[in-house]
Design an enzyme around this catalytic site. Structure first.
Site, PDB file in Angstrom:
ATOM      1  N   HIS A 407      21.279  19.181 -23.157  1.00  0.00           N
ATOM      2  CA  HIS A 407      21.088  17.779 -22.784  1.00  0.00           C
ATOM      3  C   HIS A 407      19.612  17.491 -22.517  1.00  0.00           C
ATOM      4  O   HIS A 407      19.053  16.525 -23.041  1.00  0.00           O
ATOM      5  CB  HIS A 407      21.927  17.465 -21.543  1.00  0.00           C
ATOM      6  CG  HIS A 407      21.749  16.073 -21.029  1.00  0.00           C
ATOM      7  ND1 HIS A 407      22.679  15.080 -21.234  1.00  0.00           N
ATOM      8  CD2 HIS A 407      20.749  15.505 -20.311  1.00  0.00           C
ATOM      9  CE1 HIS A 407      22.254  13.959 -20.682  1.00  0.00           C
ATOM     10  NE2 HIS A 407      21.082  14.193 -20.101  1.00  0.00           N
ATOM     11  N   GLU A 408      18.980  18.329 -21.694  1.00  0.00           N
ATOM     12  CA  GLU A 408      17.587  18.067 -21.326  1.00  0.00           C
ATOM     13  C   GLU A 408      16.658  18.193 -22.534  1.00  0.00           C
ATOM     14  O   GLU A 408      15.797  17.347 -22.764  1.00  0.00           O
ATOM     15  CB  GLU A 408      17.145  19.012 -20.208  1.00  0.00           C
ATOM     16  CG  GLU A 408      17.924  18.884 -18.919  1.00  0.00           C
ATOM     17  CD  GLU A 408      17.942  17.474 -18.373  1.00  0.00           C
ATOM     18  OE1 GLU A 408      17.045  16.667 -18.705  1.00  0.00           O
ATOM     19  OE2 GLU A 408      18.874  17.142 -17.625  1.00  0.00           O
ATOM     20  N   HIS A 411      16.547  15.272 -24.896  1.00  0.00           N
ATOM     21  CA  HIS A 411      15.699  14.152 -24.501  1.00  0.00           C
ATOM     22  C   HIS A 411      14.345  14.243 -25.217  1.00  0.00           C
ATOM     23  O   HIS A 411      13.756  13.216 -25.586  1.00  0.00           O
ATOM     24  CB  HIS A 411      15.475  14.146 -22.995  1.00  0.00           C
ATOM     25  CG  HIS A 411      16.553  13.453 -22.224  1.00  0.00           C
ATOM     26  ND1 HIS A 411      16.885  12.144 -22.435  1.00  0.00           N
ATOM     27  CD2 HIS A 411      17.376  13.901 -21.244  1.00  0.00           C
ATOM     28  CE1 HIS A 411      17.866  11.805 -21.608  1.00  0.00           C
ATOM     29  NE2 HIS A 411      18.191  12.849 -20.878  1.00  0.00           N
ATOM     30  N   GLU A 437      20.555   9.095 -22.752  1.00  0.00           N
ATOM     31  CA  GLU A 437      21.524   9.944 -22.058  1.00  0.00           C
ATOM     32  C   GLU A 437      22.710  10.257 -22.956  1.00  0.00           C
ATOM     33  O   GLU A 437      23.218  11.385 -22.992  1.00  0.00           O
ATOM     34  CB  GLU A 437      21.994   9.243 -20.788  1.00  0.00           C
ATOM     35  CG  GLU A 437      20.937   9.070 -19.726  1.00  0.00           C
ATOM     36  CD  GLU A 437      20.399  10.405 -19.240  1.00  0.00           C
ATOM     37  OE1 GLU A 437      21.184  11.342 -19.019  1.00  0.00           O
ATOM     38  OE2 GLU A 437      19.173  10.509 -19.105  1.00  0.00           O
TER      39      GLU A 437
END
Length: 615
Positions: A407-408, A411, A437
């Site tokens: 997820h991070e 980004h 997100e």
């Protein structure tokens, strides 16, 4: 997720100031002209079929004939054959920082699509005064920004060093690197221009660009860029310790994406410092734990809930190093190359700006229960930060939640590609920030699919293991599932939501349905990397991730749901000739983002219609 998003998810980190993020969020008014509409104007261009930068430049002159602008130095041709060129509007030679025009040119030299957020109001009649004649200087602007943001940056001994049109503020304390300032214009939410000092600050926990109006001596906008060999690891496909056991993975690097391997010994580094990632633990301020240095064998003990995170630090650093390098290589294959602005210490002769591997810091001393990613422009290293989670006894290390790491890192993918690698604020508006997100959740969910999962049975929940959330197993408001009994969210669910990661759940819900529709159509590849034929993944899962990756470069700066949907359809058109438009349209329309869906910031209206003839 970036800093403010992470706090809203799982509770504030100990030392972060909670300023009113929404009050200072950058707003934009973006238009996107999709491929079917862009073809008409392309026919009118004299340079059609020529150099893609020249064609893009002529388009901007045609669409915005009275605008002054410059080409941003981050253009490239993607692996799908689409050339991407970004322009920034200027006034009297001064950048209008959030006025971006992105143009996509097909392989035949025709305009494919474009996005436009140029300022159309009244421009200043005269150029601004010289920097030393302005009402406030950049050091004063830094103090104003630091006070608002709650940063402990001291400027008593500060001095300015000018480099081109950027001022480096030296001699400060409390910052991880010297702050920088630049005189720019900013389009404010009320539609007027503000002549401002753009002040960039980076600390151990934050990364901001603040816009300080030179006349009002106040902050008028803030861009938050913190949207956290042999290896024994949880391999790609296992989200966290609840899902299975670690295993030995040998030489997992991709020879195309990482021709010199992951480990940086040939670059003068030891241990988990390499060309793509520099991973370590930071349990104490200014003391980076750079081990393990294992001469290529990164096999360390780890027992879930078997002791304090510090007892298993070597295993945790190894996991973080493995996962983020796997993502570097996978996203490279999708087209996130050095030319597109990816994260590498050395780019070889592949273009882009080097010296920006991702700094991955786990067990960070500054907080708990979080993960962060600090956005940067090409040539500057971003930081992925993972904290320890204190919801169990003993505590759990977020580095072992592979979905959180995915997820991070994702980004970084969406942030670098949207608006170009030289711009870091093109996912700042409310829906755009929420979609960032959602994309990150979708990539994490796709890479957690199991061999026996089907569209009818698969579900995904985010960050359940480190938070010890079991009913349901997710930190989000709903699980991701194609079943309406499990997740019945539609476009209009975004109305009234207070957190951008909640808006992201609406977006990822749509993308998750399409993911499984494409898997049902093209099959599923359970390997960690795709097989390609003619530049296209042969399976539905990786094909969808490739289409999404391509869409980031195609979509305009700060897109809405509807504009991002259209850019995804255009990305499929460029990659496959549009062979998946029926499945994509059905996925969006089934969740309320149909052909006649209505966008309003506070009153989105569902529509479930398909365009005529699309299927």
């Amino acid at each position: 997720m970036r800093l403010d998003l992470a706090l809203s998810l799982v509770g504030a980190a100990a030392t972060v100031n909670a300023f009113d993020r929404e009050k200072f969020r950058l707003k934009s008014s973006t238009q996107y002209t999709k491929s079917s509409e862009a073809a008409v104007i392309s026919l009118k261009l004299a340079k059609r079929g020529g150099d893609y930068v020249d064609v893009a430049t002529e388009l901007v002159k045609t669409v915005a004939p009275d605008a002054e602008f410059r080409v941003i130095d981050d253009h490239y041709v993607g692996t799908n054959g689409i050339g991407h060129v970004n322009f920034r509007q200027t006034a009297h030679g001064v950048d209008i920082d959030n006025a971006i025009f992105n143009v996509n040119i097909d392989k035949n030299g025709n305009v494919f699509s474009y996005g436009n957020s140029f300022f159309t109001g009244d421009l200043p009649a005269e150029a601004p005064a010289s920097a030393n004649s302005l009402p406030i200087d950049s050091i004063k602007a830094l103090n104003i920004a630091s006070e608002l943001l709650g940063l402990s940056i001291e400027t008593n001994d500060a001095a300015l060093e000018e480099s081109s049109d950027v001022y480096v503020i030296q001699g400060v304390s409390g910052a991880s690197q010297n702050p920088e300032s630049k005189l720019v214009y900013l389009i404010k939410p009320d539609g007027n221009l503000s002549l401002s000092w753009k002040v960039d600050t980076v600390t151990q926990e934050t990364s901001y660009s603040s816009y300080v109006d030179i006349n009002a001596a106040e902050v008028v906008g803030v861009s938050d860029h913190v949207s956290a060999a042999t290896y024994e690891v949880y391999p790609i496909g296992l989200n966290d310790p609840w899902e299975g056991e670690r295993s030995i993975v040998e030489n997992p690097e991709d020879s195309t994406a990482s021709p010199n391997g992951w480990l940086g010994r040939n670059n003068g580094y030891d241990a988990t410092f390499g060309n793509n990632v520099r991973a370590g633990a930071l349990p104490v301020a200014e003391v980076l734990y750079t081990k393990p240095n294992a001469n290529g064998t990164y096999v360390f003990d780890y027992i879930p809930d078997g002791g304090d995170p510090v007892d298993f630090r070597d295993a945790a650093v190894t996991q973080a190093f493995y996962t983020t390098n796997m993502l570097h290589d996978l996203y490279y294959l999708f087209g996130f190359t050095p030319a597109a602005g990816n994260f590498q210490l050395s780019n070889g002769d592949e273009g882009g700006k080097a010296n920006d591997p991702v700094d991955v810091l786990i067990q960070h001393y500054a907080g708990k229960n979080n993960g962060l990613f600090s956005q940067t422009v090409d040539g500057r290293s971003p930081t992925l930060t993972m904290y320890v989670f204190d919801k169990t006894d003993p505590y759990r290390d977020g580095a072992f939640d592979q979905g959180f790491l995915i997820h991070e890192y994702t980004h970084g993918l969406s942030g670098r590609l949207t608006g170009g690698a030289a711009t870091s604020a093109c996912l700042e508006d409310w829906e755009a920030d929420g979609m960032a997100e959602g994309w990150s959740d979708l990539f994490a969910s796709a890479l957690a699919i199991k061999p026996d999962d089907t569209s009818a049975t698969a579900q995904y929940g985010f960050a359940a293991w480190p938070l010890n959330v079991t009913s349901p197993r997710t930190a989000r408001l709903v699980m991701y599932s194609t079943s309406r009994d499990v997740n019945n969210w539609t476009y209009s669910n975004a109305n009234g939501l207070e957190k951008v990661h909640q808006v992201g759940t609406v977006w990822a819900t749509m993308l998750y349905d399409i993911l499984w529709s494409l898997i049902d159509k093209h099959g599923k590849n359970d390997n960690p990397r795709p097989d390609f034929v003619d530049g296209k993944p042969t399976d539905g899962k990786f094909l969808w991730l490739k289409i999404l990756t391509d869409s980031f470069s195609i979509q305009p700066c700060n897109p809405t749901f509807i504009q991002a949907r259209d850019a995804i359809l255009d990305a499929d058109l460029a990659l496959t000739g549009g062979e998946n438009k029926c499945e994509i349209w059905k996925g969006f329309a089934g969740r309320g983002l149909g052909a006649n869906a209505v966008y309003d910031r506070s009153n989105r209206v569902d529509n479930f219609d398909l365009p005529a003839g699309v299927c």
